[in-house]
Design a protein around this motif. Structure first.
Motif, PDB file in Angstrom:
ATOM      1  N   LEU A   1       0.809  -1.281   0.185  1.00 14.39           N
ATOM      2  CA  LEU A   1      -0.047   0.046   0.136  1.00 14.39           C
ATOM      3  C   LEU A   1       0.863   1.308   0.061  1.00 14.39           C
ATOM      4  N   LYS A   2       2.018   0.945   0.667  1.00 15.60           N
ATOM      5  CA  LYS A   2       2.939   2.339   0.921  1.00 15.60           C
ATOM      6  C   LYS A   2       3.257   2.949  -0.601  1.00 15.60           C
ATOM      7  N   LEU A   3       3.601   1.935  -1.674  1.00 19.75           N
ATOM      8  CA  LEU A   3       4.057   2.358  -2.937  1.00 19.75           C
ATOM      9  C   LEU A   3       2.818   2.861  -3.620  1.00 19.75           C
ATOM     10  N   LEU A   4       1.648   2.528  -3.458  1.00 21.97           N
ATOM     11  CA  LEU A   4       0.329   2.976  -4.192  1.00 21.97           C
ATOM     12  C   LEU A   4       0.216   4.458  -3.523  1.00 21.97           C
ATOM     13  N   VAL A   5       0.137   4.663  -2.128  1.00 22.58           N
ATOM     14  CA  VAL A   5       0.024   5.984  -1.399  1.00 22.58           C
ATOM     15  C   VAL A   5       1.030   7.034  -1.939  1.00 22.58           C
ATOM     16  N   GLY A   6       2.286   6.500  -2.050  1.00 24.34           N
ATOM     17  CA  GLY A   6       3.390   7.420  -2.128  1.00 24.34           C
ATOM     18  C   GLY A   6       3.349   8.112  -3.645  1.00 24.34           C
ATOM     19  N   ASN A   7       2.476   7.247  -4.505  1.00 19.41           N
ATOM     20  CA  ASN A   7       2.258   7.828  -5.960  1.00 19.41           C
ATOM     21  C   ASN A   7       1.208   8.947  -6.045  1.00 19.41           C
ATOM     22  N   ILE A   8       0.365   9.177  -4.985  1.00 20.20           N
ATOM     23  CA  ILE A   8      -0.608  10.011  -5.018  1.00 20.20           C
ATOM     24  C   ILE A   8      -0.111  11.372  -4.784  1.00 20.20           C
ATOM     25  N   SER A   9       0.108  11.915  -5.962  1.00 14.84           N
ATOM     26  CA  SER A   9       1.097  13.270  -6.009  1.00 14.84           C
ATOM     27  C   SER A   9       1.166  13.377  -7.678  1.00 14.84           C
ATOM     28  N   LEU A  10       0.931  14.892  -7.717  1.00 13.65           N
ATOM     29  CA  LEU A  10       0.834  15.374  -9.146  1.00 13.65           C
ATOM     30  C   LEU A  10       2.174  15.315  -9.508  1.00 13.65           C
ATOM     31  N   LYS A  11       3.342  14.971  -8.785  1.00 13.38           N
ATOM     32  CA  LYS A  11       4.533  14.782  -9.172  1.00 13.38           C
ATOM     33  C   LYS A  11       4.824  13.387  -9.886  1.00 13.38           C
ATOM     34  N   SER A  12       3.827  12.500  -9.504  1.00 14.43           N
ATOM     35  CA  SER A  12       3.676  11.113  -9.933  1.00 14.43           C
ATOM     36  C   SER A  12       2.802  10.847 -11.665  1.00 14.43           C
ATOM     37  N   SER A  13       4.029  10.492 -12.417  1.00 15.12           N
ATOM     38  CA  SER A  13       3.218  10.069 -13.701  1.00 15.12           C
ATOM     39  C   SER A  13       1.946   9.171 -13.674  1.00 15.12           C
ATOM     40  N   HIS A  14       2.208   8.303 -12.783  1.00 15.54           N
ATOM     41  CA  HIS A  14       0.838   7.345 -12.699  1.00 15.54           C
ATOM     42  C   HIS A  14      -0.160   8.057 -12.302  1.00 15.54           C
ATOM     43  N   PHE A  15      -0.040   8.729 -11.100  1.00 18.16           N
ATOM     44  CA  PHE A  15      -1.355   9.679 -10.557  1.00 18.16           C
ATOM     45  C   PHE A  15      -1.823  10.549 -11.806  1.00 18.16           C
ATOM     46  N   ARG A  16      -0.993  11.180 -12.348  1.00 14.68           N
ATOM     47  CA  ARG A  16      -1.352  12.118 -13.761  1.00 14.68           C
ATOM     48  C   ARG A  16      -2.166  11.373 -14.670  1.00 14.68           C
ATOM     49  N   HIS A  17      -1.758  10.209 -14.971  1.00 11.34           N
ATOM     50  CA  HIS A  17      -2.244   9.274 -15.892  1.00 11.34           C
ATOM     51  C   HIS A  17      -3.769   8.992 -15.270  1.00 11.34           C
ATOM     52  N   ALA A  18      -3.925   8.592 -14.110  1.00 13.14           N
ATOM     53  CA  ALA A  18      -4.955   8.126 -13.300  1.00 13.14           C
ATOM     54  C   ALA A  18      -6.072   9.239 -13.300  1.00 13.14           C
ATOM     55  N   LEU A  19      -5.773  10.525 -13.343  1.00 12.74           N
ATOM     56  CA  LEU A  19      -6.730  11.594 -13.220  1.00 12.74           C
ATOM     57  C   LEU A  19      -7.135  11.936 -14.803  1.00 12.74           C
ATOM     58  N   ARG A  20      -6.280  11.650 -15.667  1.00 10.96           N
ATOM     59  CA  ARG A  20      -6.549  11.858 -16.944  1.00 10.96           C
ATOM     60  C   ARG A  20      -7.576  10.866 -17.164  1.00 10.96           C
ATOM     61  N   VAL A  21      -7.303   9.516 -17.116  1.00 10.88           N
ATOM     62  CA  VAL A  21      -8.244   8.635 -17.507  1.00 10.88           C
ATOM     63  C   VAL A  21      -9.814   8.667 -16.707  1.00 10.88           C
ATOM     64  N   THR A  22      -9.541   8.942 -15.503  1.00  8.68           N
ATOM     65  CA  THR A  22     -10.886   8.978 -14.694  1.00  8.68           C
ATOM     66  C   THR A  22     -11.803  10.506 -15.214  1.00  8.68           C
ATOM     67  N   ILE A  23     -11.144  11.601 -15.467  1.00  7.68           N
ATOM     68  CA  ILE A  23     -11.731  12.578 -15.904  1.00  7.68           C
ATOM     69  C   ILE A  23     -12.314  12.289 -17.333  1.00  7.68           C
ATOM     70  N   ALA A  24     -11.502  11.760 -18.316  1.00 10.75           N
ATOM     71  CA  ALA A  24     -12.120  11.095 -19.665  1.00 10.75           C
ATOM     72  C   ALA A  24     -13.343  10.317 -19.451  1.00 10.75           C
ATOM     73  N   LEU A  25     -13.202   9.325 -18.353  1.00 10.96           N
ATOM     74  CA  LEU A  25     -14.383   8.509 -18.430  1.00 10.96           C
ATOM     75  C   LEU A  25     -15.628   9.094 -17.698  1.00 10.96           C
ATOM     76  N   LEU A  26     -15.592  10.103 -16.755  1.00 11.02           N
ATOM     77  CA  LEU A  26     -16.668  10.869 -16.418  1.00 11.02           C
ATOM     78  C   LEU A  26     -17.227  11.914 -17.513  1.00 11.02           C
ATOM     79  N   LEU A  27     -16.445  12.394 -18.432  1.00 10.66           N
ATOM     80  CA  LEU A  27     -16.934  13.180 -19.677  1.00 10.66           C
ATOM     81  C   LEU A  27     -17.457  12.407 -20.423  1.00 10.66           C
TER      82      LEU A  27
END
Length: 753
Positions: free
Chosen positions: A383-409
């Protein structure tokens, strides 16, 4: 292009094998259900089979099995939750938000998890829509669960029957790609080569080989049946894979000053013969690869010894005509090129002998390596790795935000009544299929998805209007499924085209007569999804490649420095283990490929985001040359010969200092005067005196016609060795100058030379 060979490569590859397995796992139960008139009612069964099958990524058996079990469990849970919340609009948005973030984020644990996460969102889209799951929550969920288990059973049976099949196919693909790499290299010797275009092709092929080697390492080195069992087959596969890695290094050593070679020998016709011979060697590598993929015995396409003798005869004829004091050094370069080509030819001949005498050679194999050190790192689930990537500095988190926003739209747009979108899940699935972490990849897939859908829709539309025979349509359906799954990884346009055809045919079998509505919906939904995916990937927290380049350049520079030092340690008779040397080589090749891959993606970024493009391109080219020249140098460390005429200690200090300067500049660290002084050292080689002496002998005496392909003068080796060291230094110096221009902030802290 040899179409027969291309067909063999495709027909024996892991992709078509996997596609046939998935297709049969889908179609056979579908036929049984259709026979009893239950297919429409239980359509979720084959659908689940296809989804679970798509999560089956190449790799060790245990990891594949565990991933499939995990996928079945996650898909079932998502299906139940989505079914229960179906129709409750606020809760659908909430689950899109939460599941979109979570399942996009689990990609931090590796590609296998990324595939499971992406397909979990596809399951969510289907069950949230409700078109395919309106028979009750319990019945739909159990049907979906049974379909997933069906693929798991097929996988376990096939793996038991053919435990070595995937490894053999992947190793075979390594040889096929090495053959493609050698074909590109052969074009450098052809008439009027386009160096810029060939350089780009080499970079692209290096990336492909690196990715394939990484996947194959995991599959081979982590498969207990191959590593631990002393069967002939397991040892043979290990031997062939290790040989392919060594051969890749040898092929990299073929880097030369091609312009100088063409200036010297273009009119002789000899370079064209070399090009043709190298192309023939490439065919032999492809032949070996196809044999490994198909599980057959390989036989040489041509007589390599005869062809090589012919090349040497041409060389000696040319030498007798043209060799003089002024051309001596050019002939030395040509002689060493022939030595490298001969080495590759001998390796290929050895591989053919392995096929004919596999038991004797395979049983003598002992790597002496800790194979776990060569396997790509896989993030542990915590869980530590997952939580550690919850930041706008993380490319994984940025991608997750883009995917989620695209799905909602996408879901919001598909719910607008006047648009008349009948299948909202098509919009969401298309968004998920298109969107990737890199903008350039998303843009590329977006276009391919649109083109493939339009062409496939017209093809399917015409087919359904022209053909009434259900048996023919069913055969086309099966063929389309196989081709879709086969092309999914490497040829996305064709995958989408055949996917569209089999989707049309499937819905026509389930609900005949809706072809016009199906055509309109498919095109419309793809266009909407494409627009949403493009807009979100461009405007919402994009990760441009120029922001990634610096880190990749640092890694490549450090890896080349370590690679160079490990090779020089051997040349200077320092004790260094084979394992350490091979690890440094592996890291240099991987980091080079990652940098090259990023540069290629940068070419597709918007023009205003292609910052410092010219300098990045120069850095990539110098990194490519450095790795290749160091690989050339490594061939001398393996000969066991001594070269006291070369001042290795000074060369080690001089080149290491220059490479170190680059790493310090990229890291924005202050340079010490000592490092700069070391990079200016003048090695005390005595090669030039020997060379002048030899030139005098040529001027004073006639050249003897001595035709011994195995005889290489010590002076030729010395001159080439010195030239390789000089080239490494010059390229390192050029790379350092490029690094100075990459960041204005850095330039003020360095002393320019």
């Amino acid at each position: 292009m040899n179409y027969a060979t291309e067909l063999k490569k495709f027909a024996s590859s892991q992709y078509i094998y996997s596609a046939v397995r998935i297709t049969l796992a889908i179609v056979v139960p579908s036929i049984i259900l259709a026979h009893f008139g239950l297919l429409q009612e239980y359509f979720l069964f084959p659908l689940a089979t296809s989804f679970v099958g798509l999560t089956d990524q190449p790799g060790p058996f245990i990891r594949r099995r565990n991933a499939l079990i995990m996928a079945i469990g996650i898909f079932s849970v998502v299906a139940v939750i989505a079914s229960l919340l179906q129709g409750i609009t606020p809760l659908v948005y909430l689950e899109l938000l939460l599941f979109g973030l979570f399942f996009s984020m689990i990609g931090v644990y590796g590609q296998r998890f990324a595939a499971i996460g992406s397909l979990s969102l596809v399951v969510l889209a289907i069950f949230a829509d409700g078109h395919l799951s309106d028979s009750g929550v319990i019945k739909s969920s159990l049907t979906f669960l049974a379909g997933g288990i069906c693929y798991l059973i097929v996988f376990l049976i096939v793996s038991k029957i053919q435990p070595y099949k995937l490894a053999s196919q992947m190793i075979g693909e390594n040889y096929v790609e090495l053959g493609n790499y050698l074909k590109i290299k052969s074009k450098y010797y052809a008439k009027n080569p386009d160096y810029d275009d060939l350089n780009l092709q080499v970079i692209a092929q290096q990336v492909k080989i690196k990715n394939l080697q990484e996947d194959t390492r995991e599959t081979v080195f982590k498969t207990r049946k191959i590593v631990n069992e002393s069967t002939t087959t397991s040892r043979l596969l290990m031997l062939m894979f290790l040989n392919s890695i060594d051969l890749h290094e040898k092929l990299m050593t073929s880097e030369s000053d091609y312009r100088k070679i063409h200036d010297s020998f273009d009119d002789s016709g000899f370079l064209e013969s070399l090009s043709a011979y190298l192309s023939g060697l490439a065919d032999e590598l492809e032949n070996i690869g196809i044999a490994l993929q198909s599980g057959t015995k390989a036989r040489p396409v041509t007589n390599l010894d005869t062809e090589l003798d012919r090349i040497y005869d041409q060389y000696f004829d040319l030498r007798n005509r043209k060799l003089n004091a002024s051309t001596l050094e050019n002939f030395m370069i040509l002689r060493l090129i022939l030595v490298r080509i001969t080495g590759v030819s001998e390796d290929i001949s050895t591989m053919y002998r392995v096929f004919t005498q596999n038991q004797k050679l395979a049983k003598s194999l002992s790597t002496g390596l800790d194979l776990n050190k060569f396997v790509p790192d896989e993030e542990k689930i915590n869980l530590k790795l997952l939580v550690g990537n919850i930041s706008l500095k993380s490319s994984h988190f940025r991608h997750a935000l883009r995917v989620t926003i695209a799905l909602l739209l996408g879901y919001f747009i598909s719910s607008i009544s006047f648009l008349g979108i009948g299948r909202s899940y098509w919009v969401l699935i298309t968004i998920l299929a298109i969107m990737r972490p890199a903008y350039s990849t998303t843009k590329h897939r977006n276009l391919l998805r649109l083109y493939g859908t339009v062409v496939g829709a017209f093809a399917a539309y015409g087919l359904l209007h022209l053909v009434d025979n259900s048996s023919i349509l069913f055969a086309v359906l099966m063929l389309s499924m196989i081709l879709c799954f086969s092309f999914l990884k490497a040829q996305y346009f064709w995958a989408v085209l055949f996917m569209t055809i089999y989707v049309f045919l499937t819905f026509n079998f389930l609900n005949p007569g809706n072809i016009n509505l199906l055509f309109k919906d498919r095109i419309t939904d793809t266009a909407i999804a494409g627009i949403v995916a493009f807009a979100v990937s461009y405007f919402v927290f994009p990760v441009w490649e120029h922001t990634q380049n610096l880190g990749l350049m640092k890694k490549s520079a450090k890896s080349n420095l370590r690679y160079f030092r490990s090779v020089m340690d051997v040349l200077m008779n320092k004790k260094i283990g084979v394992e350490d040397y091979k690890l440094s080589r592996k890291n240099a090749v991987i980091d080079l490929a990652n940098l090259s891959d990023s540069f290629q993606r940068m070419l597709s970024d918007p023009k205003n985001q292609q910052k410092k493009m010219e300098h990045i391109h120069q850095f990539v080219n110098t990194a490519q040359l450095l790795t290749a020249y160091i690989a050339s140098l490594s061939q001398y460390s393996k000969s066991g010969r001594e070269y006291p005429e070369i001042d290795f200690r000074s060369w080690m200090t001089k080149i290491s200092a220059e490479l170190l300067r680059t790493t310090l500049i990229l890291a924005k660290k202050e340079l010490k005067d000592e490092i700069i002084s070391e990079s200016r050292l003048q090695p005390g080689d005595s090669v030039q005196k020997l060379l002048e002496k030899r030139k005098k002998e040529i001027r004073d005496y006639d050249i003897t016609d001595r035709r011994d392909p195995n005889r290489i003068t010590h002076l030729t080796e010395l001159r080439n060795l010195q030239e390789v060291l000089e080239l490494i230094y010059e390229v390192a110096r050029e790379q350092r100058k490029v690094a100075e221009h990459l960041d204005p902030d850095v330039q003020s802290t360095i002393v320019k030379q």
